[in-house]
Motif scaffolding. Structure first.
Motif, PDB file in Angstrom:
ATOM      1  N   MET A 103     -43.686  14.095 -42.029  1.00 32.27           N
ATOM      2  CA  MET A 103     -44.994  14.722 -42.131  1.00 32.27           C
ATOM      3  C   MET A 103     -44.992  15.788 -43.231  1.00 32.27           C
ATOM      4  O   MET A 103     -45.951  15.915 -43.994  1.00 32.27           O
ATOM      5  N   LEU A 104     -43.914  16.533 -43.335  1.00 27.83           N
ATOM      6  CA  LEU A 104     -43.806  17.563 -44.376  1.00 27.83           C
ATOM      7  C   LEU A 104     -43.792  16.934 -45.769  1.00 27.83           C
ATOM      8  O   LEU A 104     -44.406  17.455 -46.700  1.00 27.83           O
ATOM      9  N   VAL A 105     -43.093  15.804 -45.911  1.00 32.16           N
ATOM     10  CA  VAL A 105     -43.060  15.093 -47.193  1.00 32.16           C
ATOM     11  C   VAL A 105     -44.464  14.634 -47.577  1.00 32.16           C
ATOM     12  O   VAL A 105     -44.895  14.786 -48.732  1.00 32.16           O
ATOM     13  N   ILE A 106     -45.196  14.084 -46.606  1.00 25.65           N
ATOM     14  CA  ILE A 106     -46.545  13.562 -46.871  1.00 25.65           C
ATOM     15  C   ILE A 106     -47.502  14.699 -47.232  1.00 25.65           C
ATOM     16  O   ILE A 106     -48.280  14.583 -48.201  1.00 25.65           O
ATOM     17  N   VAL A 107     -47.482  15.789 -46.470  1.00 23.53           N
ATOM     18  CA  VAL A 107     -48.367  16.928 -46.757  1.00 23.53           C
ATOM     19  C   VAL A 107     -48.065  17.504 -48.131  1.00 23.53           C
ATOM     20  O   VAL A 107     -48.971  17.831 -48.912  1.00 23.53           O
ATOM     21  N   SER A 108     -46.783  17.601 -48.456  1.00 26.74           N
ATOM     22  CA  SER A 108     -46.385  18.122 -49.769  1.00 26.74           C
ATOM     23  C   SER A 108     -46.928  17.237 -50.891  1.00 26.74           C
ATOM     24  O   SER A 108     -47.428  17.733 -51.910  1.00 26.74           O
ATOM     25  N   TYR A 109     -46.839  15.912 -50.698  1.00 25.13           N
ATOM     26  CA  TYR A 109     -47.331  14.986 -51.724  1.00 25.13           C
ATOM     27  C   TYR A 109     -48.837  15.137 -51.918  1.00 25.13           C
ATOM     28  O   TYR A 109     -49.342  15.125 -53.042  1.00 25.13           O
ATOM     29  N   PHE A 110     -49.560  15.282 -50.820  1.00 23.95           N
ATOM     30  CA  PHE A 110     -51.006  15.456 -50.911  1.00 23.95           C
ATOM     31  C   PHE A 110     -51.364  16.741 -51.654  1.00 23.95           C
ATOM     32  O   PHE A 110     -52.275  16.759 -52.479  1.00 23.95           O
ATOM     33  N   LEU A 111     -50.656  17.819 -51.378  1.00 21.56           N
ATOM     34  CA  LEU A 111     -50.947  19.082 -52.054  1.00 21.56           C
ATOM     35  C   LEU A 111     -50.683  18.988 -53.557  1.00 21.56           C
ATOM     36  O   LEU A 111     -51.351  19.653 -54.352  1.00 21.56           O
ATOM     37  N   GLY A 112     -49.736  18.158 -53.934  1.00 25.58           N
ATOM     38  CA  GLY A 112     -49.405  18.019 -55.358  1.00 25.58           C
ATOM     39  C   GLY A 112     -50.062  16.836 -56.027  1.00 25.58           C
ATOM     40  O   GLY A 112     -49.577  16.364 -57.062  1.00 25.58           O
ATOM     41  N   PHE A 113     -51.169  16.329 -55.463  1.00 24.58           N
ATOM     42  CA  PHE A 113     -51.796  15.116 -55.980  1.00 24.58           C
ATOM     43  C   PHE A 113     -52.182  15.226 -57.451  1.00 24.58           C
ATOM     44  O   PHE A 113     -52.270  14.232 -58.165  1.00 24.58           O
ATOM     45  N   GLY A 114     -52.409  16.446 -57.924  1.00 24.65           N
ATOM     46  CA  GLY A 114     -52.835  16.632 -59.307  1.00 24.65           C
ATOM     47  C   GLY A 114     -51.810  16.213 -60.332  1.00 24.65           C
ATOM     48  O   GLY A 114     -52.140  16.021 -61.510  1.00 24.65           O
ATOM     49  N   ARG A 115     -50.546  16.052 -59.906  1.00 22.74           N
ATOM     50  CA  ARG A 115     -49.536  15.597 -60.859  1.00 22.74           C
ATOM     51  C   ARG A 115     -49.826  14.188 -61.352  1.00 22.74           C
ATOM     52  O   ARG A 115     -49.262  13.734 -62.341  1.00 22.74           O
ATOM     53  N   GLN A 116     -50.713  13.467 -60.638  1.00 18.10           N
ATOM     54  CA  GLN A 116     -51.077  12.116 -61.052  1.00 18.10           C
ATOM     55  C   GLN A 116     -52.193  12.122 -62.107  1.00 18.10           C
ATOM     56  O   GLN A 116     -52.527  11.071 -62.659  1.00 18.10           O
ATOM     57  N   MET A 117     -52.793  13.279 -62.366  1.00 21.81           N
ATOM     58  CA  MET A 117     -53.934  13.336 -63.283  1.00 21.81           C
ATOM     59  C   MET A 117     -53.580  12.900 -64.694  1.00 21.81           C
ATOM     60  O   MET A 117     -54.345  12.210 -65.358  1.00 21.81           O
ATOM     61  N   ALA A 118     -52.417  13.336 -65.158  1.00 20.64           N
ATOM     62  CA  ALA A 118     -52.048  13.089 -66.552  1.00 20.64           C
ATOM     63  C   ALA A 118     -52.032  11.598 -66.879  1.00 20.64           C
ATOM     64  O   ALA A 118     -52.574  11.164 -67.901  1.00 20.64           O
TER      65      ALA A 118
END
Length: 476
Positions: A251-266
């Motif tokens: 769950m911590l891995v998933i929440v962390s990924y969601f918070l960092g979703f902006g890394r996919q913008m580039a």
């Protein structure tokens, strides 16, 4: 633990097959992520904000397929293997719809019908992609019971995966050279860059899909599933949510990924960024290669960072570094746009893009390693091994975050006046700053947010060793 880490199970052929398979699969994913919005906007005449919303909705709707595929994997009794059989089923629909998405439809003047076409074809492609994505990621936890060997193979294969994601920037110029009357391969100052024509997009898609599916097929042909467990009973959405709830580290891995979703913008706006910053969308190869080199170095260094620190500290270190490198790059770009002839700023601009790439081990590699460890943790605690469920949750998260990042990036592109400037043939400094902010600084800010859940992640060090040792003893 000493004995577990010394026993080697994988040979060079298997590591190469898995790595090339992920390369091929991600080449297809990277093509749609980088070029679909540009195709829909420039060829089909669609509004890219509407396209971004449609892509996001399609991802959310197709999310239903992730737990279904994960459950099918965990319940599979196929002699081929529970992961490999699902990969085989994905090949034909993935091959067909990767090309269908780039068809120049004759009814594009009818905007409502065009938007329906974009949504439906992308939705079907997303479901086909899920059929390949979930098992190809999940099989990493079954290739070897050795956790150290697993970390190394995930590191190597994800390096190829990252290269594959950027492969379109090499394939596109090659097709542009072949298709008559197409765009210029390189644009130079003073030249008017000719936009890509419909045929180029389509043949790029056909070539990428063929190459990608042939390589992807190597995984079920060559690799072996060594960590084999009895098929589980039918798992529904409630069961998966319960498994996630009871697997706090995942769950911590998933929440962390969601918070960092902006890394996919580039990656989502890389084509537009190349057009604005370098004067030609075909020079996207320059942006892609510079950043990809940094990414490859980052993923090659990850196993050493993990050994020296641990997964949690390595993730936090790379994320904080990513924030600093992204902000630094934006500042350099801001001054470079005002003084494009300045040699020092030009060199610093490309160096800063390379430095940004050094963070991407955190977003492409670490979640894969951590999820495999979370699968072990759940088996240790409950006696149930649910790779399919765990990796379907991860792949769902990755896809939704990719769609969110792309959508946010395309909103920045639309608001920057990109398409108006494209018609005029000249981009203002204002447009460049907004797009470069979306390409660098915004992803860095969100990368920094992603570290907070990681402070509580504890499947590291002695606890991880204890879990691996206990599971090895049980399997004997």
């Amino acid at each position: 633990m000493e004995d577990i880490t010394k026993v080697k199970h994988l040979n060079f052929k298997e590591i190469a097959a898995y790595s090339l398979g992920l390369f091929g699969f991600q080449a297809i994913v990277g093509l749609l992520n980088s070029y679909q919005a540009e195709f829909d906007g420039s060829i089909l005449g669609a509004n890219v904000i509407v396209v971004a919303i449609l892509i996001l909705i399609a991802k959310i709707v197709s999310a239903v397929a992730d737990p279904i595929v994960g459950s099918m994997v965990d319940r599979s009794r196929s002699k081929l293997g529970k992961f490999k059989s699902m990969i085989v089923y994905s090949l034909v629909p993935l091959l067909i719809f990767s090309a269908v998405v780039f068809i120049d439809v004759p009814f594009k003047s009818n905007k409502p019908l065009t938007y329906v076409w974009i949504f439906v074809t992308y939705l079907i492609w997303s479901i086909a992609m899920t059929m390949g994505d979930v098992p190809s990621q999940g099989i990493a936890a079954a290739l070897t019971p050795n956790p150290t060997e697993r970390t190394n193979v995930v590191s190597i294969s994800n390096t190829f995966k990252q290269i594959g994601f950027s492969a379109c920037v090499v394939i596109v110029p090659i097709v542009c050279l072949i298709v008559p009357g197409g765009s210029q391969v390189f644009g130079f100052e003073g030249d008017t860059d000719t936009p890509m024509i419909a045929g180029e997009y389509f043949w790029v898609a056909v070539l990428t899909a063929l190459l990608g599916c042939v390589l992807f097929a190597l995984i079920p042909i060559v690799n072996k599933e060594r960590v084999v467990t009895e098929p589980t009973e039918k798992i529904g959405a409630k069961d998966m949510l319960a498994a996630l709830k009871n697997n706090k580290p995942l769950m911590l891995v998933i929440v962390s990924y969601f918070l960092g979703f902006g890394r996919q913008m580039a990656m989502g706006i890389q084509v537009q960024a190349a057009n604005v910053l370098l004067g030609s969308q075909n020079l996207v190869a320059v942006l892609g290669i510079v950043t990809a080199i940094g990414s490859m170095i980052s993923m090659a260094l990850c196993p050493m960072l993990i050994k020296k620190l641990d997964e949690r500290k390595a993730y936090i270190l790379l994320s904080v570094y990513g924030f600093a490198a992204s902000v630094f790059s934006f500042v350099i770009g801001y001054f470079w746009f005002k003084n494009p002839e300045n040699t020092v700023l030009t060199v610093l601009f490309y160096v800063s893009l390379f430095l940004i790439g050094l963070q991407f081990g955190a977003v492409t590699l670490m979640p894969m390693i951590m999820t495999a460890d979370c699968v072990d943790y759940y088996e240790y605690e409950s006696g149930k091994r649910m790779e399919g469920a765990a990796y379907s949750i991860l792949t769902l998260t990755i896809k939704v975050c990719l769609a969110l990042g792309t959508a946010l990036g395309l909103i920045f592109v639309q608001l920057s006046g990109y398409y108006e400037a494209l018609e005029v043939g000249e981009f203002t400094t204002h447009t460049k700053n907004i797009i470069f902010f979306a390409y660098t600084a915004m992803p860095g800010i969100l990368a920094l947010l992603s570290i907070f859940p990681m402070f509580k992640y504890d499947i590291v060090g002695e606890k991880k060793a204890q879990i691996s040792s206990a599971l090895a003893e049980r399997r004997k």
